[in-house]
Enzyme design. Sequence first.
Site, mmCIF file in Angstrom:
data_model
loop_
_atom_site.group_PDB
_atom_site.id
_atom_site.type_symbol
_atom_site.label_atom_id
_atom_site.label_comp_id
_atom_site.label_asym_id
_atom_site.label_seq_id
_atom_site.Cartn_x
_atom_site.Cartn_y
_atom_site.Cartn_z
ATOM 1 N N ASP A 186 0.848 -1.189 0.000
ATOM 2 C CA ASP A 186 0.000 0.000 0.000
ATOM 3 C C ASP A 186 0.886 1.242 0.000
ATOM 4 O OD1 ASP A 186 0.830 -0.214 2.664
ATOM 5 O OD2 ASP A 186 -1.067 0.515 3.473
ATOM 6 N N TYR A 210 2.903 4.738 0.825
ATOM 7 C CA TYR A 210 3.491 5.332 2.020
ATOM 8 C C TYR A 210 2.464 6.271 2.648
ATOM 9 C CZ TYR A 210 7.985 3.553 0.385
ATOM 10 O OH TYR A 210 9.020 2.743 -0.023
ATOM 11 N N PHE A 222 6.544 1.691 -3.881
ATOM 12 C CA PHE A 222 7.931 1.892 -3.444
ATOM 13 C C PHE A 222 8.463 3.290 -3.773
ATOM 14 C CE2 PHE A 222 7.747 -2.779 -3.826
ATOM 15 C CZ PHE A 222 8.135 -3.122 -2.542
ATOM 16 N N HIS A 224 11.142 -9.541 0.788
ATOM 17 C CA HIS A 224 10.810 -8.125 0.699
ATOM 18 C C HIS A 224 12.062 -7.292 0.959
ATOM 19 C CE1 HIS A 224 8.786 -4.302 1.618
ATOM 20 N NE2 HIS A 224 7.768 -4.792 0.927
#
Length: 222
Positions: free
Chosen positions: A65, A67, A78, A188
Amino acid sequence: MQPNIHPSWSPIFEKEQPKEYFSKLMHQVDEEYSNFTCFPPKDLIFNAFDQFPLEDLKVVIIGQDPYHGEGEANGLCFSVNDGVKIPPSLKNIFTEINNEYGRVFFPTSGNLEPWAKQGVLLLNASLTVRKDLANSHKHLKWNLFTDAVIQYISDNSEQIVFLLWGSFARKKGLKINREKHLVLEAGHPSPLSANRGFWFKNNHFRATNDYLKTIGKTEINW
């Protein structure tokens, strides 16, 4: 709410918009933005679909989702706006790219629009979030829409590279046709995962470009 998208992505939206979940989702998003501070800015919710034509798609990167800090999110996973401190996960992404290509240059901006302009779909599973509350819009059923996007790409595009980082992204990519597309998986890039040895040395950026080169497509300038 009328999505701001490149016209070539319209078939996906035209397929989903008549469905009950989508109209409910758009209504809930409108309410959230009316009653709370939410990110990204409303006109950038569908920014990932406004960067390039669908026919130019080369790579899909799946995030979770946006920031949730003030001024950070720009509708690309990202990615943060120019002038925003580079988040830890993105810092690890840049470090991995440097390691793969033997670079010493480290970007001063975390804005990934230059990737998007080259045909990289930077897709979050949820396209909105409340301020300071990570994953706060998970209940809005964004997953139904983004699952439909992934399925549409898998079914209707050819030889796309899917980069699935972390268990969440891997689950999102379970139905991708791996006979048609290249699917690369790793941990991740968050510090927790990276420090445990699940991110670095994955070679995804070189592998992506090697694949693109073999199928006659222009490589990504990471």
